[in-house]
Enzyme design. Structure first.
Site, mmCIF file in Angstrom:
data_model
loop_
_atom_site.group_PDB
_atom_site.id
_atom_site.type_symbol
_atom_site.label_atom_id
_atom_site.label_comp_id
_atom_site.label_asym_id
_atom_site.label_seq_id
_atom_site.Cartn_x
_atom_site.Cartn_y
_atom_site.Cartn_z
ATOM 1 N NE ARG A 123 -1.754 2.179 3.344
ATOM 2 C CZ ARG A 123 -1.354 1.777 4.544
ATOM 3 N NH1 ARG A 123 -1.757 0.604 5.029
ATOM 4 N NH2 ARG A 123 -0.548 2.515 5.275
ATOM 5 C CE1 TYR B 86 -16.892 11.559 -16.637
ATOM 6 C CE2 TYR B 86 -15.530 11.749 -14.665
ATOM 7 C CZ TYR B 86 -16.399 11.023 -15.459
ATOM 8 O OH TYR B 86 -16.774 9.756 -15.072
ATOM 9 C CG ASP C 36 -8.822 15.339 -17.147
ATOM 10 O OD1 ASP C 36 -8.079 14.608 -17.827
ATOM 11 O OD2 ASP C 36 -9.911 14.945 -16.689
ATOM 12 C CE LYS D 205 -12.263 7.107 -19.521
ATOM 13 N NZ LYS D 205 -12.059 7.095 -18.061
#
Length: 383
Positions: A49, A102, A175, A200
């Site tokens: 982690r 978005y 972004d 993406k």
């Protein structure tokens, strides 16, 4: 001598395995790592982690491609953006974002951070005089830019907005999911932070979910690293490996995505069923000049507004054979969707509501001689 983009996409952060000589570094699935002396990890890795060799390799790769100092990889794009906002925001802070950002990002800003005392203003970033007016009056902590925007394909002048934001002490987040560092380098245009949904184009094959934050400031990097560690929304070793595998071909894929989308946009722009084609590579696009200045190519995303309204838009999504009706974007296969009913349904009734006659296309890397006839026949069926 500095290496080129495609060379770094293949090699940055991915040295040959010193134990076996494997050209492709192994996936480190271990959750924990041996210590010979308490409190002194052998190679700096203690618990996955906190850090993991495979995730570290991806983060080094992303930082190199964007021209950042450090990058942090997360389980999704939303987890990455959330980590950034948690690292920098306090109650009473303000965010300025685009009025066609978005929908998922707006939902988080409005419905998650809002109750915590964070306010926001949605504006048209293409009007720099208005940008100056809003930023000077609201004094935001963060200015969130998305360009091209999802799904209206608006182009924002990163350099122009960043200059205004910095005059008033704001951090600029860009972004860069649609353009990727293969086509656009926000840090070179004044941005402070770059965000990706690596799901993406970076992953590129519709088979892995992830997100990333890239920064140039060491102090900010440390804050994001703490959030990544403490909150634990990390990318798994396998997801990190799959993302790196996709990145190796990012440059050549973006060239093909861009050339296909350009040809498709030009082919359908005058179609009788089409009200408007939204693609920055078209001279008719209002952001074409800015896009030409800050992007090397125009990417694989485009949207189409249909003359027949929502009925025509929903019909179009079911009448293609090469384009698949599905949400998400950026994979090698072509996708078609209705944002108002799918990815952007959550912003219905807000300032970010998208037109009902809008269809979004993620143009893949198939043969263009198959893509154009497929979309044209679907448009013809609407007449």
């Amino acid at each position: 001598m500095a290496q080129g983009f495609n060379t770094r996409a293949i090699h940055a952060g991915q040295a040959t395995d010193p134990t076996t000589g494997a050209v492709v570094p192994p996936i480190y699935l271990s959750s924990t790592f041996e210590q010979q002396v308490a409190g002194e990890p052998l190679a700096g890795f203690e618990y996955s982690r906190c850090d993991n060799p495979t995730r570290t390799a991806l983060q080094q790769n992303l930082a190199s491609l964007e021209g950042g100092v450090l990058a942090y990889s997360f389980a999704s794009g939303m987890a990455a953006e959330d980590a950034f906002f948690r690292a920098v925001l306090q109650p009473g802070d303000h965010i300025v974002l685009g009025n066609d950002a978005y929908g998922g990002a707006y939902r988080a800003i409005e419905q998650v951070y809002g109750p915590w005392g964070v306010t926001n203003t949605c504006i048209d970033f293409t009007d720099l005089s208005h940008v100056e007016e809003v930023i000077s009056s609201t004094k935001p902590r963060v200015v969130r830019i998305e360009t091209p925007t999802n799904p209206l394909m608006t182009i924002v002048d990163i350099e122009g907005v960043s200059a205004i934001a910095h005059q008033h002490g704001a951090l600029v987040l860009v972004d860069n999911t649609f353009a990727t560092p293969a086509l656009q380098r926000p840090f070179e245009l004044g941005a402070d932070v770059v965000l990706h949904s690596t799901t993406k184009y970076l992953g590129g094959h519709s088979d892995v979910v992830g997100g990333a934050i890239v920064v140039t400031d060491a102090e900010l990097a440390e804050k994001i690293a703490q959030i990544q560690n403490w909150m634990g929304a990390i990318s798994s070793p396998f997801d990190a490996y799959m993302t790196m595998r996709g990145i190796k071909t990012l440059g050549v894929r973006m060239e093909r995505h861009s050339s296909n989308a350009q040809a498709l946009a030009e082919a359908i722009e005058g179609h009788k069923a089409v009200e408007r084609v939204l693609y920055p590579g078209l001279p008719s696009h209002p952001g074409h000049e800015v896009a030409t200045r800050q992007m090397s190519l125009f990417g694989g995303m485009m949207s189409v507004q249909l003359a027949g309204g929502e009925k025509a838009a929903t019909a179009l999504t079911t009448r293609t054979s090469v384009f698949t009706l599905a949400p998400s974007l950026g994979g090698v296969e072509s996708l078609i969707e209705h944002p108002g009913l799918m990815t952007h349904h959550s912003v219905e009734g807000t300032a970010l509501e998208v037109p009902a006659n809008l269809v979004r296309l993620s143009v893949g890397i198939e043969d263009i001689d198959d893509l154009i006839p497929d979309l044209v026949q679907a448009l013809d069926s609407l007449l």
